[in-house]
Design a protein around this motif. Sequence first.
Motif, mmCIF file in Angstrom:
data_model
loop_
_atom_site.group_PDB
_atom_site.id
_atom_site.type_symbol
_atom_site.label_atom_id
_atom_site.label_comp_id
_atom_site.label_asym_id
_atom_site.label_seq_id
_atom_site.Cartn_x
_atom_site.Cartn_y
_atom_site.Cartn_z
ATOM 1 N N LYS A 38 0.856 -1.186 0.000
ATOM 2 C CA LYS A 38 0.000 0.000 0.000
ATOM 3 C C LYS A 38 0.893 1.236 0.000
ATOM 4 C CE LYS A 38 -3.734 2.296 2.447
ATOM 5 N NZ LYS A 38 -4.689 2.204 3.553
ATOM 6 N N PRO A 39 0.712 2.129 -0.976
ATOM 7 C CA PRO A 39 1.610 3.287 -1.062
ATOM 8 C C PRO A 39 1.305 4.353 -0.021
ATOM 9 C CG PRO A 39 -0.058 3.422 -2.766
ATOM 10 C CD PRO A 39 -0.263 2.105 -2.052
ATOM 11 N N LYS A 40 2.353 5.000 0.413
ATOM 12 C CA LYS A 40 2.208 6.235 1.192
ATOM 13 C C LYS A 40 2.095 7.365 0.174
ATOM 14 C CE LYS A 40 2.973 4.389 5.275
ATOM 15 N NZ LYS A 40 1.956 4.319 6.270
ATOM 16 N N SER A 41 1.728 8.535 0.614
ATOM 17 C CA SER A 41 1.539 9.653 -0.300
ATOM 18 C C SER A 41 2.789 9.973 -1.115
ATOM 19 C CB SER A 41 1.094 10.898 0.471
ATOM 20 O OG SER A 41 -0.171 10.668 1.048
ATOM 21 N N GLY A 42 3.965 9.802 -0.521
ATOM 22 C CA GLY A 42 5.206 10.097 -1.236
ATOM 23 C C GLY A 42 5.406 9.224 -2.464
ATOM 24 N N LEU A 44 3.196 8.391 -4.426
ATOM 25 C CA LEU A 44 2.247 8.847 -5.431
ATOM 26 C C LEU A 44 2.634 10.194 -6.045
ATOM 27 C CD1 LEU A 44 -1.008 7.922 -3.484
ATOM 28 C CD2 LEU A 44 0.211 6.540 -5.191
ATOM 29 N N ARG A 45 3.816 10.694 -5.665
ATOM 30 C CA ARG A 45 4.232 12.019 -6.134
ATOM 31 C C ARG A 45 4.318 12.063 -7.663
ATOM 32 N NH1 ARG A 45 8.380 9.194 -4.365
ATOM 33 N NH2 ARG A 45 10.313 9.103 -5.557
ATOM 34 N N SER A 48 -1.150 11.872 -11.120
ATOM 35 C CA SER A 48 -2.532 12.233 -10.844
ATOM 36 C C SER A 48 -3.265 11.037 -10.246
ATOM 37 C CB SER A 48 -3.214 12.666 -12.144
ATOM 38 O OG SER A 48 -4.613 12.692 -11.991
ATOM 39 N N LEU A 49 -3.929 11.248 -9.131
ATOM 40 C CA LEU A 49 -4.713 10.163 -8.532
ATOM 41 C C LEU A 49 -5.820 9.709 -9.479
ATOM 42 C CD1 LEU A 49 -4.963 11.315 -4.808
ATOM 43 C CD2 LEU A 49 -3.491 9.559 -5.801
ATOM 44 N N VAL A 63 4.299 4.533 -10.638
ATOM 45 C CA VAL A 63 4.101 4.187 -9.228
ATOM 46 C C VAL A 63 4.499 2.745 -8.892
ATOM 47 C CG1 VAL A 63 2.380 3.981 -7.379
ATOM 48 C CG2 VAL A 63 2.322 5.937 -8.933
ATOM 49 N N LEU A 96 -6.300 2.499 -2.778
ATOM 50 C CA LEU A 96 -6.645 3.928 -2.786
ATOM 51 C C LEU A 96 -8.083 4.194 -2.384
ATOM 52 C CD1 LEU A 96 -4.849 4.998 -6.095
ATOM 53 C CD2 LEU A 96 -3.963 5.054 -3.754
#
Length: 106
Positions: A38-42, A44-45, A48-49, A63, A96
């Motif tokens: 599960k990704p952390k926000s970093g 996902l830099r 675009s979500l 990603v 997500l």
Amino acid sequence: MEDNTATEQKPKATIESVELDEPITRGKTVIKEIQVRKPKSGALRNVSLTDLLQMQVSALTTVLPRITEPALTEAEIRELDPADLVQLGGTLVGFLVPKKTREANE
């Protein structure tokens, strides 16, 4: 006063395994299963979500190398069987979705 920090467990990263339909050959190693974290926000830099939720290949290619074990390269992702890319992307998208939404769909 007790120190409970040693006994407290940190939450483990959520990880799911994806069995590949078409294994990846890396030198003499054959990769049949990929762990997706599960990704952390970093992680996902610069992506675009919305693109991730729509499973856009370019977003997944950015990603997935950050959250897979063994870490896939962008070249390996571009060479994946489409069914395997969909499996990996679906796993990522599942991470997500908010917990409340996942529970409502179960």
